[in-house]
Design an enzyme around this catalytic site. Structure first.
Site, mmCIF file in Angstrom:
data_model
loop_
_atom_site.group_PDB
_atom_site.id
_atom_site.type_symbol
_atom_site.label_atom_id
_atom_site.label_comp_id
_atom_site.label_asym_id
_atom_site.label_seq_id
_atom_site.Cartn_x
_atom_site.Cartn_y
_atom_site.Cartn_z
ATOM 1 N N LYS A 162 0.879 -1.166 0.000
ATOM 2 C CA LYS A 162 0.000 0.000 0.000
ATOM 3 C C LYS A 162 0.916 1.216 0.000
ATOM 4 O O LYS A 162 1.607 1.492 0.975
ATOM 5 C CB LYS A 162 -0.912 0.016 1.230
ATOM 6 N N GLY A 180 -8.356 9.003 9.776
ATOM 7 C CA GLY A 180 -8.744 9.090 11.174
ATOM 8 C C GLY A 180 -9.761 10.169 11.508
ATOM 9 O O GLY A 180 -10.118 10.347 12.668
ATOM 10 N N ALA A 225 -9.780 5.672 4.074
ATOM 11 C CA ALA A 225 -9.523 6.814 4.951
ATOM 12 C C ALA A 225 -10.736 7.707 5.122
ATOM 13 O O ALA A 225 -11.382 8.132 4.165
ATOM 14 C CB ALA A 225 -8.338 7.659 4.483
ATOM 15 N N ASN A 235 -10.014 1.668 9.365
ATOM 16 C CA ASN A 235 -9.139 1.392 10.515
ATOM 17 C C ASN A 235 -9.655 2.123 11.747
ATOM 18 O O ASN A 235 -10.234 1.501 12.627
ATOM 19 C CB ASN A 235 -7.691 1.765 10.200
#
Lengths: 261, 66
Positions: free
Chosen positions: A100, A161, A187, A209
């Site tokens: 990645k 995030g 993301a 994530n």
């Protein structure tokens, strides 16, 4: 709506369209349980210096690597040269040639540098890597990366995030419309509905994530994302109706009580 | 002799091999990648690499990440 094709990246089939990152979990056990609950078949990892005070990083020893396809990332790379360096070390550490590609020099927004990303992608493809590049939702850049041989494109929905959802949805639509390789929205996905919307827009997969890792109950949140991605997939297969501006009645327009003859 | 490991200066015996250094540091060779003077070292040749003075080493491994 774009027809759903089975997901294959570099010829490898994936039954789950949810990919999961392994960072930011409160413990290795929680991470392993959440990854299992997500139903994912691909996890990302980062490469960092061994800490000699704690040389056996327990984070990843909790994961059964035979169950997941490993995708190392080049996080920390500030330019193409560093990205290539990290990719080569990742390959030596893991045996996988999948990478990645992530070149994010600005620490405040972690936006990927398009110039360094394209340069690194060309070099890595030439070195035989299977390159999955993380990019801003730039349709022209996406085409350039596909043209140089990347296996997918991974446009962001919102900053890493941030949990803000599909801030780039209009650009994502264009990328999806023009894509010649699978599109993985990566993301900024904060809620299962964001992941579902990405798939409904026509994305081939999503990578999540933070939203899972920092939830109060990451295992439950992983299950929620799994359900959302599956729901969106089912919806595409079900052949949704069109949108209209005017109403289209759900109940019959004749036989009303009290109608004049 | 001194070498640089992960940015820090370390004193080690002369002619130490990479595999011996890993053992000394308590680092398992599996899932560790090594860069020796800017060159990636393939895992199968660790015992054949002998360290020299001022050698620079990066010992890295996978951690959680997105």
């Amino acid at each position: 709506m774009k027809a759903l094709e089975p997901l294959r990246i570099n010829g490898r089939p994936f039954a789950s369209r949810l990919f999961v990152g392994t960072g930011k979990f409160s413990s290795p056990q929680v991470m392993a349980e959440a990854v299992t609950a997500s139903g994912t078949e691909l996890v990302t990892v980062a490469l960092r210096r061994v800490d000699f005070q704690a040389p056996a990083d327990r984070t990843l020893s909790s994961l059964d690597f035979s169950r997941y396809h490993l995708l190392p990332n080049t996080s920390g790379a500030r330019d193409a040269a560093e990205a290539v360096r990290i990719a080569r070390l990742s390959q030596a550490a893991s045996g996988t040639n999948w990478i990645k590609l992530e070149v994010t020099p600005d620490p405040n927004y972690l936006l990927p540098d398009p110039v360094e990303t394209l340069s690194a992608a060309q070099q890595l493809v030439e070195l035989g890597f299977v390159v999955l590049p993380y990019i801003n939702a730039d349709p022209v850049l996406a085409r350039r990366l596909a043209d140089v041989g990347c296996a997918t494109v991974m446009p962001l929905a919102a900053p890493i995030g941030s949990n803000r959802g599909l801030l780039t949805r209009d650009q994502l639509r264009i990328i999806i419309d023009q894509a010649t390789v699978p599109v993985v929205v990566d993301a900024g996905l904060g809620m299962p509905s964001h992941a579902a919307e990405a798939i409904e827009l026509g994305a081939d997969a999503v990578l999540v994530n933070t939203a899972i890792a920092i939830a109060d109950d990451p295992v439950r949140m992983a299950r929620a994302f799994k359900s959302a991605v599956e729901a969106a997939e089912l919806a595409r297969l079900a052949g949704p109706g069109h949108q209209s501006h005017q109403a289209r009645a759900s109940s019959p327009l004749t036989g009303f009580l009290g109608d004049e003859a | 002799m001194h070498i640089i490991v992960n940015g820090d200066r370390m004193e080690v015996e002369p002619t130490l091999t990479l595999v011996a250094l890993l053992a000394q540091l308590g680092v398992s060779a599996s899932r560790v990648a090594i860069e020796h003077n800017g060159k990636v070292i393939e895992p199968d040749i660790l015992d054949s690499v002998t360290l020299g003075p001022s050698d620079q080493l990066e010992l890295v491994h996978f951690v959680g990440g997105g």
